[in-house]
Design an enzyme around this catalytic site. Structure first.
Site, PDB file in Angstrom:
ATOM      1  N   SER A 111       0.789  -1.231   0.000  1.00 19.26           N
ATOM      2  CA  SER A 111       0.000   0.000   0.000  1.00 19.26           C
ATOM      3  C   SER A 111       0.822   1.283   0.000  1.00 19.26           C
ATOM      4  O   SER A 111       0.252   2.375  -0.148  1.00 19.26           O
ATOM      5  CB  SER A 111      -0.955   0.015   1.197  1.00 19.26           C
ATOM      6  OG  SER A 111      -2.101  -0.757   0.922  1.00 19.26           O
ATOM      7  N   LYS A 114       0.385   3.883  -2.776  1.00 21.40           N
ATOM      8  CA  LYS A 114      -0.566   4.998  -2.750  1.00 21.40           C
ATOM      9  C   LYS A 114       0.131   6.358  -2.712  1.00 21.40           C
ATOM     10  O   LYS A 114      -0.469   7.382  -3.047  1.00 21.40           O
ATOM     11  CB  LYS A 114      -1.525   4.849  -1.572  1.00 21.40           C
ATOM     12  CG  LYS A 114      -2.455   3.639  -1.685  1.00 21.40           C
ATOM     13  CD  LYS A 114      -3.398   3.550  -0.509  1.00 21.40           C
ATOM     14  CE  LYS A 114      -4.376   2.384  -0.635  1.00 21.40           C
ATOM     15  NZ  LYS A 114      -3.766   1.069  -0.423  1.00 21.40           N
ATOM     16  N   SER A 308      -5.686   3.996   4.247  1.00 21.71           N
ATOM     17  CA  SER A 308      -5.251   3.101   3.162  1.00 21.71           C
ATOM     18  C   SER A 308      -6.451   2.547   2.395  1.00 21.71           C
ATOM     19  O   SER A 308      -6.596   1.342   2.215  1.00 21.71           O
ATOM     20  CB  SER A 308      -4.403   1.954   3.724  1.00 21.71           C
ATOM     21  OG  SER A 308      -3.632   1.367   2.694  1.00 21.71           O
TER      22      SER A 308
END
Length: 476
Positions: A111, A114, A308
């Site tokens: 993640s 991102k 997230s």
């Protein structure tokens, strides 16, 4: 002078005279040359937040490689990190790399991908951009078409998952007003703005049912959640057909029975359409009747980073594709984001972008790229990128770092001064962000691991230990 990232609500960066605040109602961003289209239904903006950060000494001592190696070298090679940790520590003021261990090795970012998505969408769409959800007149009188523009935060009513989201009940009220004396009789829906598969082929097989991701569609409510509530662990059940679910909710708000149907081909005009002639007159098919708009892009990026949010991330990636004139698909998004990385002048060797969320195991990037991006964002040279810091979780305070740094010594060192994005897939754990040292120097860091066999808790503690050590160490 830079300002320490010790607060929760505001990031202020002073560089070359630049001051940038947390997402808020900045007048220059929120202007809208709407022409003759219907006025969007938008909730009143929040009051501007006040600064809450202390000053950072721009002349603070810079850690050196020997000091950093002594402080974190053994932690980086800890078996709890799988023995394959790629790490870079970079000075934000100068942009110089102070420490690197396999920093140029492309690794699954999970993640922390991102961060790239945030930078790409802010660079292309800009902080002020809002995503519209529209209603246009259908083929016959009384028929309407709900048109998705790609807003993942759209809500049904006041009980929205995302604060300040656009709402279908308000859109329905505006639609009824635009129809005048014509009663709504049928609802169609159009989600054709997004194309291609709704799940990325590189995702693990449990993603569709795992509660942390959902289908990528141009029309959805509450991030495809079946309810605007979620469990404490972040799990949320998702609709398998979010566009159909959104259309049903809109039809209910509009007072129309029956099941909504996909819009007939060619019934939704591309680009702005004319306003209705008059409430009493006839309305041509395709005429825009009403619209609502999402919060500004800076808010959407914040929603994506703090918790997230994978569904928001994929929607942001498609916004990059649309801004670059590419199909709003996984393929279009990865091509567009790769292009933006190059335009930003970031080191892209070995870069492979499969999605915007980091759920794909085919994603690859380097700590060198991530820390260069963080340093660029903090430098003020691209002020729109600075907004991404407002969404980065703060150690022991917000988002995915709220309950991290469990060991007392790490918690004391990191609380409030580590602001970072985390990432977790089975076998891969990551953390990338910024940290203020005990001497007041702002550093960017990225830790990407591969082949991890230790438990998630053990590995996260090992990552936390590195970040906390950077915070409490002058490393000179």
């Amino acid at each position: 002078m830079l300002v320490a990232l010790t607060g929760v609500l505001v990031l202020v960066v002073f560089a070359a005279g630049l001051v940038v605040l947390r997402p808020g109602p900045v007048a220059a961003w929120l202007g809208d040359d709407a022409g003759s289209r219907p006025t969007p239904v938008v909730d009143p903006p929040d009051a501007p937040p006040g600064p809450v950060l202390g000053s950072l000494d721009g002349t603070a001592p810079v850690p050196n490689e020997a000091g950093l190696t002594t402080a974190i070298g053994k932690l980086v090679t800890d078996n709890d990190l799988g023995g394959r940790a790629s790490v870079v520590v970079r000075d934000v003021v100068t942009g110089n790399v102070l420490y690197a261990n396999k920093g140029d090795v492309p690794t699954v970012p999970a993640s922390t991908m991102k961060l790239v998505t945030a930078a790409a969408v802010l660079a292309t769409r800009g902080p002020a951009h809002r995503i519209p959800t529209r209603v246009v007149a259908g083929p016959d009188p009384g028929e309407v078409i709900l048109v998705g523009g790609g807003d993942p935060t759209l809500g049904v009513n006041s009980k929205t998952f995302y604060p300040g989201a656009a709402r279908l009940d308000k859109l329905a009220a505006a639609t009824k007003k635009a129809l005048g004396g014509t009663a709504p009789t049928k609802v169609y829906y159009d989600s054709s703005l997004f194309s291609g598969p709704v799940y990325e082929p590189g995702w693990d097989s449990d993603i569709p049912t795992g509660g942390f991701g959902g289908p990528s569609t141009a029309l959805t409510v509450d991030g495809a959640r079946t309810t605007p509530k979620q469990l404490d662990n972040g799990y949320s059940e998702r609709f398998s057909k979010p566009d159909e679910a959104a259309a049903k909710a809109f039809a209910k708000a509009l007072g129309v029975g029956g099941n909504p149907a996909p819009a007939p081909k060619g019934s939704v005009p591309q680009g702005p359409s004319a306003a209705p002639t008059s409430p009493a007159g006839s309305i041509d098919p395709g005429t825009e009747l009403a619209r609502v708009e999402s919060p500004p892009m800076v808010r959407l990026v914040e929603y994506m980073l703090v918790d997230s949010d994978n569904v928001v991330a994929e929607a942001m990636a498609r916004q990059v594709a649309l801004a670059k004139g590419k199909p709003a698909s996984y393929a279009g998004a990865r091509a567009a984001m790769t292009e933006v990385v190059g335009e930003l002048g970031l080191p892209a060797d070995g870069l492979v972008l499969a999605d915007g969320s980091g759920l794909s195991r085919t994603d690859r990037l380097t700590p060198d790229l991530q820390t260069a991006l963080l340093a660029l964002a903090a430098s003020g040279r691209r002020p729109e990128l600075t907004e991404m810091f407002a969404g980065l979780p703060v150690a022991q305070w917000t988002g995915t770092l709220d309950e991290r740094f469990g060991e007392a010594t790490d918690r004391k060192a990191a609380a409030g001064v580590v602001r970072a994005k985390t990432g977790t897939l089975t076998g891969n754990h990551a953390m990338a962000g910024v940290v203020t040292t005990v001497d007041g120097r702002l550093l960017a860091f990225s830790i990407l691991t591969d082949g991890v066999t230790a438990s998630s808790d053990t590995t996260r503690s090992a990552l936390d230990r590195i970040a906390a050590t950077l915070a409490r160490c002058g490393c000179r």
